[in-house]
Design an enzyme around this catalytic site. Sequence first.
Site, PDB file in Angstrom:
ATOM      1  N   CYS A 116       0.698  -1.108   0.105  1.00 24.30           N
ATOM      2  CA  CYS A 116       0.239  -0.054  -0.045  1.00 24.30           C
ATOM      3  C   CYS A 116       0.995   1.165  -0.169  1.00 24.30           C
ATOM      4  O   CYS A 116       0.309   2.172  -0.080  1.00 24.30           O
ATOM      5  CB  CYS A 116      -0.994   0.184   1.103  1.00 24.30           C
ATOM      6  SG  CYS A 116      -1.972  -1.267   1.151  1.00 24.30           S
ATOM      7  N   HIS A 264      -3.140   7.289   2.690  1.00 30.37           N
ATOM      8  CA  HIS A 264      -3.532   5.817   1.961  1.00 30.37           C
ATOM      9  C   HIS A 264      -5.164   5.782   2.869  1.00 30.37           C
ATOM     10  O   HIS A 264      -5.077   6.000   3.895  1.00 30.37           O
ATOM     11  CB  HIS A 264      -2.620   4.858   2.331  1.00 30.37           C
ATOM     12  CG  HIS A 264      -3.194   3.743   2.379  1.00 30.37           C
ATOM     13  ND1 HIS A 264      -3.931   3.188   1.149  1.00 30.37           N
ATOM     14  CD2 HIS A 264      -2.885   2.334   2.847  1.00 30.37           C
ATOM     15  CE1 HIS A 264      -4.319   2.033   1.116  1.00 30.37           C
ATOM     16  NE2 HIS A 264      -3.896   1.434   2.173  1.00 30.37           N
ATOM     17  N   ASN A 294     -10.353   0.420   0.411  1.00 32.61           N
ATOM     18  CA  ASN A 294      -8.796   0.411   0.411  1.00 32.61           C
ATOM     19  C   ASN A 294      -8.447  -0.334  -0.823  1.00 32.61           C
ATOM     20  O   ASN A 294      -8.600  -1.466  -1.154  1.00 32.61           O
ATOM     21  CB  ASN A 294      -8.312  -0.442   1.579  1.00 32.61           C
ATOM     22  CG  ASN A 294      -6.642  -0.435   1.675  1.00 32.61           C
ATOM     23  OD1 ASN A 294      -6.009  -0.053   0.558  1.00 32.61           O
ATOM     24  ND2 ASN A 294      -6.180  -1.051   2.602  1.00 32.61           N
TER      25      ASN A 294
HETATM   26  N1  COA Z   1     -18.990  -7.037  10.658  1.00 29.31           N
HETATM   27  C1  COA Z   1     -19.395  -7.275  11.788  1.00 29.31           C
HETATM   28  N2  COA Z   1     -18.633  -7.576  12.784  1.00 29.31           N
HETATM   29  C2  COA Z   1     -17.275  -7.920  12.467  1.00 29.31           C
HETATM   30  C3  COA Z   1     -16.685  -7.698  11.372  1.00 29.31           C
HETATM   31  C4  COA Z   1     -17.660  -7.182  10.250  1.00 29.31           C
HETATM   32  N3  COA Z   1     -17.271  -6.925   9.147  1.00 29.31           N
HETATM   33  N4  COA Z   1     -15.402  -7.938  11.504  1.00 29.31           N
HETATM   34  C5  COA Z   1     -15.176  -7.945  12.639  1.00 29.31           C
HETATM   35  N5  COA Z   1     -16.386  -8.173  13.526  1.00 29.31           N
HETATM   36  C6  COA Z   1     -16.492  -8.417  14.722  1.00 29.31           C
HETATM   37  C7  COA Z   1     -15.522  -9.570  15.242  1.00 29.31           C
HETATM   38  O1  COA Z   1     -15.919 -10.830  15.012  1.00 29.31           O
HETATM   39  C8  COA Z   1     -15.453  -9.309  16.805  1.00 29.31           C
HETATM   40  O2  COA Z   1     -16.469  -9.716  17.241  1.00 29.31           O
HETATM   41  P1  COA Z   1     -16.383 -10.625  18.856  1.00 29.31           P
HETATM   42  O3  COA Z   1     -15.840  -9.519  19.896  1.00 29.31           O
HETATM   43  O4  COA Z   1     -17.719 -10.976  18.866  1.00 29.31           O
HETATM   44  O5  COA Z   1     -15.220 -11.337  18.619  1.00 29.31           O
HETATM   45  C9  COA Z   1     -15.663  -7.698  16.774  1.00 29.31           C
HETATM   46  O6  COA Z   1     -15.977  -7.152  15.448  1.00 29.31           O
HETATM   47  C10 COA Z   1     -14.164  -7.058  16.947  1.00 29.31           C
HETATM   48  O7  COA Z   1     -13.443  -7.429  16.018  1.00 29.31           O
HETATM   49  P2  COA Z   1     -12.043  -6.757  15.693  1.00 29.31           P
HETATM   50  O8  COA Z   1     -11.353  -7.454  14.697  1.00 29.31           O
HETATM   51  O9  COA Z   1     -11.092  -6.823  17.172  1.00 29.31           O
HETATM   52  O10 COA Z   1     -12.534  -5.445  15.423  1.00 29.31           O
HETATM   53  P3  COA Z   1     -11.777  -4.070  14.950  1.00 29.31           P
HETATM   54  O11 COA Z   1     -12.108  -3.029  16.089  1.00 29.31           O
HETATM   55  O12 COA Z   1     -10.172  -4.234  15.341  1.00 29.31           O
HETATM   56  O13 COA Z   1     -11.867  -3.657  13.482  1.00 29.31           O
HETATM   57  C11 COA Z   1     -10.624  -3.356  11.626  1.00 29.31           C
HETATM   58  C12 COA Z   1     -11.403  -4.577  12.712  1.00 29.31           C
HETATM   59  C13 COA Z   1     -10.233  -4.199  10.391  1.00 29.31           C
HETATM   60  C14 COA Z   1     -11.737  -2.514  10.879  1.00 29.31           C
HETATM   61  C15 COA Z   1      -9.632  -2.865  12.404  1.00 29.31           C
HETATM   62  O14 COA Z   1      -8.641  -3.565  13.003  1.00 29.31           O
HETATM   63  C16 COA Z   1      -8.844  -1.990  11.102  1.00 29.31           C
HETATM   64  O15 COA Z   1      -9.257  -1.212  10.593  1.00 29.31           O
HETATM   65  N6  COA Z   1      -7.247  -2.219  11.196  1.00 29.31           N
HETATM   66  C17 COA Z   1      -6.530  -1.611  10.315  1.00 29.31           C
HETATM   67  C18 COA Z   1      -6.783  -2.416   8.942  1.00 29.31           C
HETATM   68  C19 COA Z   1      -6.103  -1.710   8.011  1.00 29.31           C
HETATM   69  O16 COA Z   1      -6.184  -0.660   7.622  1.00 29.31           O
HETATM   70  N7  COA Z   1      -5.543  -2.529   6.771  1.00 29.31           N
HETATM   71  C20 COA Z   1      -5.092  -2.490   5.603  1.00 29.31           C
HETATM   72  C21 COA Z   1      -3.803  -1.595   5.724  1.00 29.31           C
HETATM   73  S1  COA Z   1      -3.015  -1.039   4.304  1.00 29.31           S
END
Ligand code: COA
Length: 337
Positions: A116, A264, A294
Amino acid sequence: MKRISGLKFCGFGRATGDLAVTNEDMEHFVDTSDEWIQSRTGIHSRYYAHSRSNAEMAVEAAEKAMREAAADKRQIVYLIVCSFTPDCATPPVACEVAGRLGLAENVMAIDLNGACSGFIYGCTVAESLLQANPIKSCASVCQTAAADGNIQKRLEGAKESYALVIGSEKISPLLDMEDRSTCILFGDGAGAVVVKYDENKRFQALCGCIPNQEILYCARFTPVIRMQGQEVYRFAVSKVPAAICDLLEFSEISADEVDYFVCHQANLRIIDQIRIKLRQPEAKFFRNIYEFGNTSAASVAIALCQMNEEGLLREGMRLVCAGFGAGLTYGVMLLTL
Ligand code: COA
């Protein structure tokens, strides 16, 4: 001694996948909701390249950028396609793109995988090549001129040589539609810029890599994107603002003197954290993640093109662009328009 460098951004273009996929559409094949996705990421929709290749999107974006720059095909001496999702392992996407665009035989056509951060890496490489190697363009033009006999005309054209930098990604085939925290993030698309060396247009970049194979990766023989979202989040909100501060300090300008920050488009919350750490107003941070999701290496290039289309870019403005992602790579660049 600080290196004096410069890059003029002469043209912008973009293209998207052919299939718009909203969060409501996502709800049909993964256990999620528009509310969850928007509140955690700021994304409402993305485009998938259902019946378009990476190269096709790259070409469409490039054609628009070349038109705006009014760059003759023979003046493009470097073509850098930044992507981690090439249509095939070899030949490079850049070669297919060069062919479809009808570029001269002696264009140096390379694929660059900086994840990215790819577009920032690509612009940095382009600037270095254009600055360090201007003779290449003259030599290549002379060869072409000798071949068709119109030497004077070609030499006139040799005064200006350009690089075409494209960020282009077809990520959708690499998504695991059962991994709801990852598949909702990504979209396909391409953005392109035509640039030329110009010492009056300041360009400064800072790129790096903190090697890590686990937080975000896609294996070659089981090609599915795997991500530890919270680790990526932590990396981005700590490293990117620090890198921007280092870049600005090196360049001896303050964040207040920057007109726009173009980050980004990975997650709205990441962009907000970067903004808060830099103590800057929301209006200075361009966002289009709501519509595109993204698009990895294409993201900053698409954003620049959209800003241009919306009339936000003016001569003399200072922009800071930032990329970050798998690798873990990061890249920040300061440019003047
Ligand atoms: N819809 C609904 N629930 C979801 C979900 C979705 N699409 N994705 C995850 N969940 C749930 C999980 O299962 C979890 O449930 P639980 O508590 O019952 O186990 C809960 O939401 C929290 O999951 P988690 O993975 O801890 O969520 P988060 O707050 O970290 O958000 C991201 C996930 C991916 C949105 C976040 O971590 C993020 O944006 N990270 C950066 C990723 C990024 O930018 N990547 C590209 C870089 S180039």
